[in-house]
Design an enzyme around this catalytic site. Sequence first.
Site, PDB file in Angstrom:
ATOM      1  N   HIS A 497      48.625  10.320  47.688  1.00  0.00           N
ATOM      2  CA  HIS A 497      50.023   9.874  47.692  1.00  0.00           C
ATOM      3  C   HIS A 497      50.199   8.595  46.867  1.00  0.00           C
ATOM      4  O   HIS A 497      51.001   8.538  45.938  1.00  0.00           O
ATOM      5  CB  HIS A 497      50.484   9.643  49.141  1.00  0.00           C
ATOM      6  CG  HIS A 497      51.866   9.089  49.275  1.00  0.00           C
ATOM      7  ND1 HIS A 497      52.938   9.842  49.669  1.00  0.00           N
ATOM      8  CD2 HIS A 497      52.363   7.843  49.054  1.00  0.00           C
ATOM      9  CE1 HIS A 497      54.031   9.099  49.679  1.00  0.00           C
ATOM     10  NE2 HIS A 497      53.711   7.861  49.317  1.00  0.00           N
ATOM     11  N   GLU A 498      49.428   7.587  47.226  1.00  0.00           N
ATOM     12  CA  GLU A 498      49.584   6.304  46.533  1.00  0.00           C
ATOM     13  C   GLU A 498      49.234   6.436  45.055  1.00  0.00           C
ATOM     14  O   GLU A 498      49.823   5.766  44.200  1.00  0.00           O
ATOM     15  CB  GLU A 498      48.740   5.214  47.201  1.00  0.00           C
ATOM     16  CG  GLU A 498      49.146   4.881  48.631  1.00  0.00           C
ATOM     17  CD  GLU A 498      50.627   4.590  48.814  1.00  0.00           C
ATOM     18  OE1 GLU A 498      51.262   4.102  47.855  1.00  0.00           O
ATOM     19  OE2 GLU A 498      51.166   4.863  49.895  1.00  0.00           O
ATOM     20  N   HIS A 501      52.228   7.468  43.075  1.00  0.00           N
ATOM     21  CA  HIS A 501      53.048   6.316  42.676  1.00  0.00           C
ATOM     22  C   HIS A 501      52.411   5.622  41.472  1.00  0.00           C
ATOM     23  O   HIS A 501      53.095   5.200  40.539  1.00  0.00           O
ATOM     24  CB  HIS A 501      53.124   5.285  43.807  1.00  0.00           C
ATOM     25  CG  HIS A 501      54.024   5.663  44.943  1.00  0.00           C
ATOM     26  ND1 HIS A 501      55.342   6.031  44.769  1.00  0.00           N
ATOM     27  CD2 HIS A 501      53.807   5.694  46.285  1.00  0.00           C
ATOM     28  CE1 HIS A 501      55.890   6.273  45.960  1.00  0.00           C
ATOM     29  NE2 HIS A 501      54.977   6.079  46.889  1.00  0.00           N
ATOM     30  N   HIS A 504      53.199   7.264  38.296  1.00  0.00           N
ATOM     31  CA  HIS A 504      54.584   6.957  37.924  1.00  0.00           C
ATOM     32  C   HIS A 504      54.641   5.623  37.175  1.00  0.00           C
ATOM     33  O   HIS A 504      55.385   5.452  36.222  1.00  0.00           O
ATOM     34  CB  HIS A 504      55.430   6.892  39.202  1.00  0.00           C
ATOM     35  CG  HIS A 504      56.890   7.110  39.009  1.00  0.00           C
ATOM     36  ND1 HIS A 504      57.794   6.968  40.036  1.00  0.00           N
ATOM     37  CD2 HIS A 504      57.632   7.452  37.931  1.00  0.00           C
ATOM     38  CE1 HIS A 504      59.013   7.222  39.591  1.00  0.00           C
ATOM     39  NE2 HIS A 504      58.945   7.515  38.315  1.00  0.00           N
TER      40      HIS A 504
END
Length: 706
Positions: A497-498, A501, A504
């Site tokens: 998940h992290e 980010h 991104h």
Amino acid sequence: MKKVFLISLAAMTLFACNSSKKADQTAEKGSVFYTAYDTPYEVPPFDKITEEDYRPAFAYGMEQHAKEIDSIANNPEAPTFENTLVALDNSGMILERVSSVFFALEGAEKTDTIEQIAIEISPKLSEHNDNIYLNQQLFERIKTLYDRAENLNLTTEQTQLLNKYYKRFVRGGILLNDSAKQRLREINKELSALTLQYGNNVLKETNNYQLVIEDEKDLSGLPDAVVAAAAETAKANGMEGKWVFTLQKPSWIPFLQYADNRALREKLYKAMYMRGDNDNEYDNKDIVNKIVNLRIEKAKLMGYNTYADFVLEETMAKTPKAVYDLLNTIWSYALPQAKKEAAELQAIIDKEGGNFKLQSWDWWYYAEKLRKEKYALDEAELKPYFKMENVREGIFTVANKLYGLNFKKIDNIPVYNPEVETYEVTDADGSFLAVFYTDYFPRPGKSGGAWMGTFREQWVDNGVDIRPLVYNVGNFTRPTQQLPSLLTLDEVETMFHEFGHALHGMLSKVNYKGVSCTNVYRDFVELPSQINEHWAFHPEVLKLYAKHYQTGEVIPDALIDKITKSTYFNQGFMTTELVAAALLDMDWHTQTQQQTFDVRKFEEESMKKIGLIPEIIPRYRSTYFTHIFSGGYSAGYYSYLWSEVLDADAFQPFAEKGIFDRETAQSFRENILSKGGSDEPMKLYIRYRGAEPDPIYLLKNRGFVK
Ligand SMILES: [Zn+2]
């Protein structure tokens, strides 16, 4: 979670960093932040930064920024996009440099001094921010541009930047009368201090609690690795020969899952969910009250019915109704499922002759038993295949197969803690993309949870593409003397998940900082992170990275099969606790009347209204819900589910064409990951997917519909 700085500042250009001071005064406290860092990749020189640098650097950074703002506002030339918007977006470089380092450490490496400085500096930053966004002359220049935007020949990205700044002024109160402006300043200042204090209290309550076990019998049921970690924690706290469990997730969750001693499970779980609610000096009930009331006042002042209306204007959801609609729909599937699960757990208790009713502190324990019974799946059996280093390698491999990225470990840059590891990230053609930092283990100075942040964002400065410095922070299972860090499935998922980010941030390719990287709507920002979770346990991916930490053996098909079959296990519980927290957040932020709230009662009634069963509590209770009371996700916890509508739909082309389909990956990178906030999120999404997302995939994703 994505780290949200207290103050979001646009910042820095090269010309700004030539400014005055510095040069011949390198020894001066704070000056380390005054010019571009003299390090490889211009990373923060943590070996040279001391705690004594922050106060002077903040003061000087704000002073310089104020001067820059002044000169933009008083520019005798007519306003242009360049001399106003770009200049504003590029201003405040020194302040950004010190802020990005300071607040990263405030989250990951807090000391008493850092805590103290944060308390002092936050109201000042709030005031500084208000000085910018309540600057009438500056606003007039932006308004001039905004009013004739159609004639300015702006690109889409430039239009986004202009709209963003214009709204920031309006939402910062520029259109209010003087007395309202004054009151707004006071409210902002108070809120910045209160939200900080709230977070500090949660950290204190978390750190101050220890469950000390002296009798070995009380360890019954716990896996060896968990016992060993507890023994090391005890030793580190001067209690050699005993076992200590804490309120950090890698400690309390396995205790809840495995400890046969029911009374101790109850004790530890209560300590967890009573944080901030113990009527002691770290109690957060009064602070919650003050925050909620100030937010109501602020919303009214700004002309909104509720604080949620104010916040949601700048999101994809737009209105509280849209949020409630989504949450209630998911709730209608999740709650019945959770009730079914509760009945299954009760059946185990009854079968064992337990003769008691399932309570919230029993759920984890019996869920673990049920998992073994139903799927013959024991998390302890899986963990050897999820050594932290192997999982991280797996994450990098996926990014390589999807986007062609390469990760090279580097040891030549300074870090703020020896546990931090660093990587040079390059693109398929070898060009430099970013520096990536990982910091994965809990420490007393680190806040709970996991997040991504940046020491520097991406933008183009005078034609030069400035690449970002991105970090991931987590609180995963620590290595012990006997064992490396072996992760739980939940931790593996969080790591993916992290890293989503982080992608991104690292793949950002825009021109202006104000719309780069993760500067997007909060309910869009979890799309890149959550879509990345879809790769974590895919059989093809598991075979790439899930290798036994001792033998190197690839995870056997039989275990993969068990993981796949148990995908929807406990999903009723997990969705229910998540939606309950999101609804609690919305209930707090849709209040219309200032009043003294009884926090416990408010929460009780909020949960009663939706029929939450007592065997489950919201994922966060009001007194330790840092997302909404200290982390910038107020009226925003729903974002995870809103983004899930997007990520579940966005993953479909991969599910159909292959999880490593390069064409789909390329399109996702082009249209989403590289674009930051340079266009409206739904437009970006449609460009990738060809249509708006279909919410059915969220329900399928959680196993609620077939
Ligand atoms: Zn996130």
